[in-house]
Design a protein around this motif. Structure first.
Motif, short mmCIF file in Angstrom:
data_model
loop_
_atom_site.label_atom_id
_atom_site.label_comp_id
_atom_site.label_asym_id
_atom_site.label_seq_id
_atom_site.Cartn_x
_atom_site.Cartn_y
_atom_site.Cartn_z
N ILE A 1 14.96 0.81 3.79
CA ILE A 1 15.29 -0.07 3.05
C ILE A 1 13.59 -0.51 2.14
N THR A 2 12.65 -0.57 2.95
CA THR A 2 11.23 -1.00 2.56
C THR A 2 10.63 0.92 2.56
N GLY A 3 11.03 1.47 2.76
CA GLY A 3 10.68 2.96 2.19
C GLY A 3 9.24 3.28 3.64
N GLY A 4 9.84 2.03 5.07
CA GLY A 4 8.30 2.35 5.86
C GLY A 4 7.22 1.41 5.66
N ASN B 1 2.22 -19.77 6.08
CA ASN B 1 3.51 -20.12 4.66
C ASN B 1 3.01 -19.73 3.68
N VAL B 2 1.28 -19.55 3.36
CA VAL B 2 0.56 -19.56 2.38
C VAL B 2 0.31 -17.52 2.29
N ALA B 3 0.33 -18.07 3.93
CA ALA B 3 -0.13 -16.48 4.16
C ALA B 3 1.22 -15.55 3.62
N ASP B 4 1.82 -15.47 3.90
CA ASP B 4 3.21 -15.15 3.41
C ASP B 4 3.55 -15.34 2.11
N ALA B 5 2.83 -16.20 1.28
CA ALA B 5 3.74 -16.06 0.09
C ALA B 5 2.20 -15.49 -0.60
N ILE B 6 1.29 -15.46 -0.08
CA ILE B 6 0.29 -14.28 -0.48
C ILE B 6 0.91 -12.96 -0.50
N PHE B 7 1.04 -11.97 0.29
CA PHE B 7 1.94 -11.28 0.49
C PHE B 7 2.94 -11.12 -0.34
N LEU B 8 3.88 -11.72 -0.84
CA LEU B 8 4.76 -11.44 -1.98
C LEU B 8 4.23 -11.49 -3.01
N ALA B 9 3.01 -12.07 -3.51
CA ALA B 9 2.86 -12.01 -4.65
C ALA B 9 2.00 -10.69 -4.27
N ALA B 10 1.27 -10.19 -3.68
CA ALA B 10 0.47 -8.95 -3.66
C ALA B 10 1.39 -8.09 -3.92
N MET B 11 2.17 -8.11 -3.14
CA MET B 11 3.21 -6.54 -2.91
C MET B 11 4.26 -6.68 -4.50
N GLU B 12 4.00 -8.34 -5.18
CA GLU B 12 4.81 -8.54 -6.84
C GLU B 12 3.53 -7.07 -8.05
N ALA B 13 2.37 -7.93 -7.63
CA ALA B 13 1.44 -7.44 -8.67
C ALA B 13 1.15 -5.72 -8.29
N LEU B 14 1.55 -5.15 -7.32
CA LEU B 14 1.47 -3.91 -6.45
C LEU B 14 2.81 -2.80 -6.84
N GLY B 15 4.08 -3.39 -7.79
CA GLY B 15 5.03 -2.99 -8.44
C GLY B 15 6.37 -2.82 -7.01
N SER C 1 9.24 -3.02 -5.57
CA SER C 1 10.57 -3.46 -6.67
C SER C 1 10.87 -5.20 -5.57
N TRP C 2 11.84 -5.74 -6.29
CA TRP C 2 11.99 -7.15 -5.92
C TRP C 2 12.91 -6.64 -4.67
N VAL C 3 13.46 -5.93 -4.33
CA VAL C 3 14.60 -6.13 -2.87
C VAL C 3 13.48 -5.45 -1.96
N ARG C 4 12.60 -4.09 -2.17
CA ARG C 4 12.04 -4.13 -0.54
C ARG C 4 11.01 -5.45 -0.75
#
Length: 133
Positions: free
Chosen positions: A68-71, A95-109, A111-114
């Motif tokens: 699912i994640t692509g490795g 919780n802030v570290a995890d939110a930064i992780f989520l936002a960084a993934m979005e900024a890097l393109g 996918s929503w599912v991953r």
């Protein structure tokens, strides 16, 4: 809420086949806008830097989620290294570290599912790896 203002599109890592880990060869940083809801105070812009020599396993992903994640290596790689650094230093609450992780993934393109799978994985299983300051 978190907003990523700057994030690199590539980083320089060295792979260690004996330990299955990576070392950062050049420092890099991410510029993050932290909104007051997470911090309980005024909003602020903070630069988080990953230094030369930082050791990481990238993303600790259970086998069941690899397809699912692509490795470990993919668009989420830079977000994973930043997340590792924030967890190891405890410079922000978990919780802030995890939110930064989520936002960084979005900024890097990523996918929503991953993004959701990786984010939910760190929320569910990351507590034992977090080191508060």
């Amino acid at each position: 809420m978190i907003e990523i203002r700057e994030i690199p599109r590539a980083i320089n890592l060295e792979w260690h086949t004996d330990t299955l880990r990576f070392t950062v060869l050049e420092p890099f940083s991410v510029l993050v806008f932290l909104k007051p809801k997470l911090l309980g105070g005024a909003s602020k812009v903070v630069r988080y830097t990953v230094p030369v020599g930082f050791d990481t396993d990238l993303a600790s992903i259970p086998r069941a989620f690899l397809s699912i994640t692509g490795g470990k290596i993919g668009k989420h790689l830079i977000a994973a290294v930043i997340h590792d650094k924030l967890y190891r230093t405890g410079e922000v609450p978990r919780n802030v570290a995890d939110a930064i992780f989520l936002a960084a993934m979005e900024a890097l393109g990523v996918s929503w599912v991953r993004r959701q799978v990786l984010y939910q994985a760190v929320r569910a299983g990351g507590a034992s790896s977090y080191r508060p300051a």
